[in-house]
Scaffold this active site. Structure first.
Site, PDB file in Angstrom:
ATOM      1  N   THR A  79      -4.107   4.723  -1.560  1.00  0.00           N
ATOM      2  CA  THR A  79      -5.110   5.255  -0.642  1.00  0.00           C
ATOM      3  C   THR A  79      -5.835   6.444  -1.258  1.00  0.00           C
ATOM      4  O   THR A  79      -5.404   7.031  -2.257  1.00  0.00           O
ATOM      5  CB  THR A  79      -4.495   5.667   0.703  1.00  0.00           C
ATOM      6  OG1 THR A  79      -3.584   6.743   0.490  1.00  0.00           O
ATOM      7  CG2 THR A  79      -3.775   4.494   1.347  1.00  0.00           C
ATOM      8  N   GLU A  90       0.845  -1.190   0.000  1.00  0.00           N
ATOM      9  CA  GLU A  90       0.000   0.000   0.000  1.00  0.00           C
ATOM     10  C   GLU A  90       0.881   1.241   0.000  1.00  0.00           C
ATOM     11  O   GLU A  90       1.857   1.326   0.748  1.00  0.00           O
ATOM     12  CB  GLU A  90      -0.911   0.030   1.230  1.00  0.00           C
ATOM     13  CG  GLU A  90      -1.769   1.303   1.290  1.00  0.00           C
ATOM     14  CD  GLU A  90      -2.553   1.432   2.576  1.00  0.00           C
ATOM     15  OE1 GLU A  90      -3.535   0.672   2.726  1.00  0.00           O
ATOM     16  OE2 GLU A  90      -2.177   2.273   3.430  1.00  0.00           O
TER      17      GLU A  90
END
Length: 293
Positions: free
Chosen positions: A48, A17
């Protein structure tokens, strides 16, 4: 590529991520991290999504495009819903489709007193249902091995998680945790509850004391005694805590892979030093796992 199709093939799916830099001028600096991460040939990288404005959405899309078309890795775009209405979600979905991005991590989003909530979506399951009715995205959901902070108890946690899967979530990516035994118990609870989709554990290397406090406040992750002792011993020495935190995260990952988890999802914090240490620490383990699959 639909990321749900990566699972069930006998190898541990590896993913990372990252988040879009706050300033447009910093978008190029993400390349240093991406170049390190992509040496390990990850199966996907998630990006994100900040609530509260078009500029945040645009940065997420631009970074997802960079990952897909410059680094040739499948991106997964986070999409929150508390601060958006159906027309805004429709617009964002169309942009993703036009850019060839087909994987979404559907999230409710954190409540923020500075950002007004809208009425169309109250839960991630509402967003998943809405998206599935309109587009053929591959949708992942989030899960919390130690329960979402808003959950009343374990039973309600499993019930709400099952709603996400029944709505169309094809896999689950977990929030961070520091005790692998808690993840194993959570995984078993999922199967008992009839949740049969892949459950991918999320690992975050802890490299400073303030980060630890922030993470505990946000997600309620507990510390095993061994980890607590490490933090207490080295919290006043930045370099020592970095080494200790990275070593602890690596030990978690190695044990999880050894025990046959379906994937490993690493929270990199856009930190090239973290990315480099993790990649160097597991590259041979990942290669061995793939050769034997």
């Amino acid at each position: 590529m639909r990321i749900a199709d990566l699972y069930g093939k006998g190898k541990t799916v590896l993913s990372f991520e990252i988040f879009p830099p706050k300033k447009d001028s910093e978008l190029k600096s993400i390349d240093a991290t991406l170049e390190i991460l992509c040496e390990l040939k990850p199966d996907f990288i998630s990006v994100t999504f900040g609530a509260g404005g078009g500029s945040n959405r645009n940065k997420t899309i631009e970074l997802a495009k960079k990952i897909k078309y410059e680094y040739h890795v499948e991106p997964v775009v986070h999409l929150t819903c508390l601060a958006y209405d159906k027309s805004e979600i429709d617009t964002f979905s169309k942009v993703l489709k036009s850019e060839g991005i087909e994987n979404i991590l559907a999230l409710r989003g954190d409540r923020n007193p500075n950002i007004a909530e809208k009425d169309d979506f109250k839960h991630a399951s509402d967003l998943i249902t809405y998206l599935k009715e309109r587009e053929d995205f591959c949708i992942a959901g989030a899960c919390y091995p130690e329960c979402h902070p808003d959950s009343a108890d374990r039973v309600s946690e499993m019930r709400n998680l099952k709603k996400k899967v029944d709505a169309g979530a094809e896999l689950l990516l977990s929030q961070l945790f520091f005790d692998n035994e808690r993840f194993y118990r959570f995984y078993e609870d999922c199967r008992i509850a009839g949740i049969e989709v892949p459950v991918d554990p999320g690992i975050m290397p802890v490299i400073n004391a303030s980060q630890i406090k922030r993470m505990v406040t946000m997600c309620g992750a507990s510390f095993p005694e061994r980890f607590e002792k490490i933090i207490h011993k080295f919290e006043d020495n930045k370099d020592a805590l970095f080494d200790a935190g990275m070593s602890y995260a690596l030990s978690q990952i190695i044990e999880l892979i050894t025990n046959g988890v379906e994937g490993i999802h690493l929270y990199t914090m856009n930190n090239p030093a973290v990315a480099r240490r993790i990649c160097e620490g597991i590259k041979n383990i990942v290669a061995c796992n793939r050769e034997n699959s």
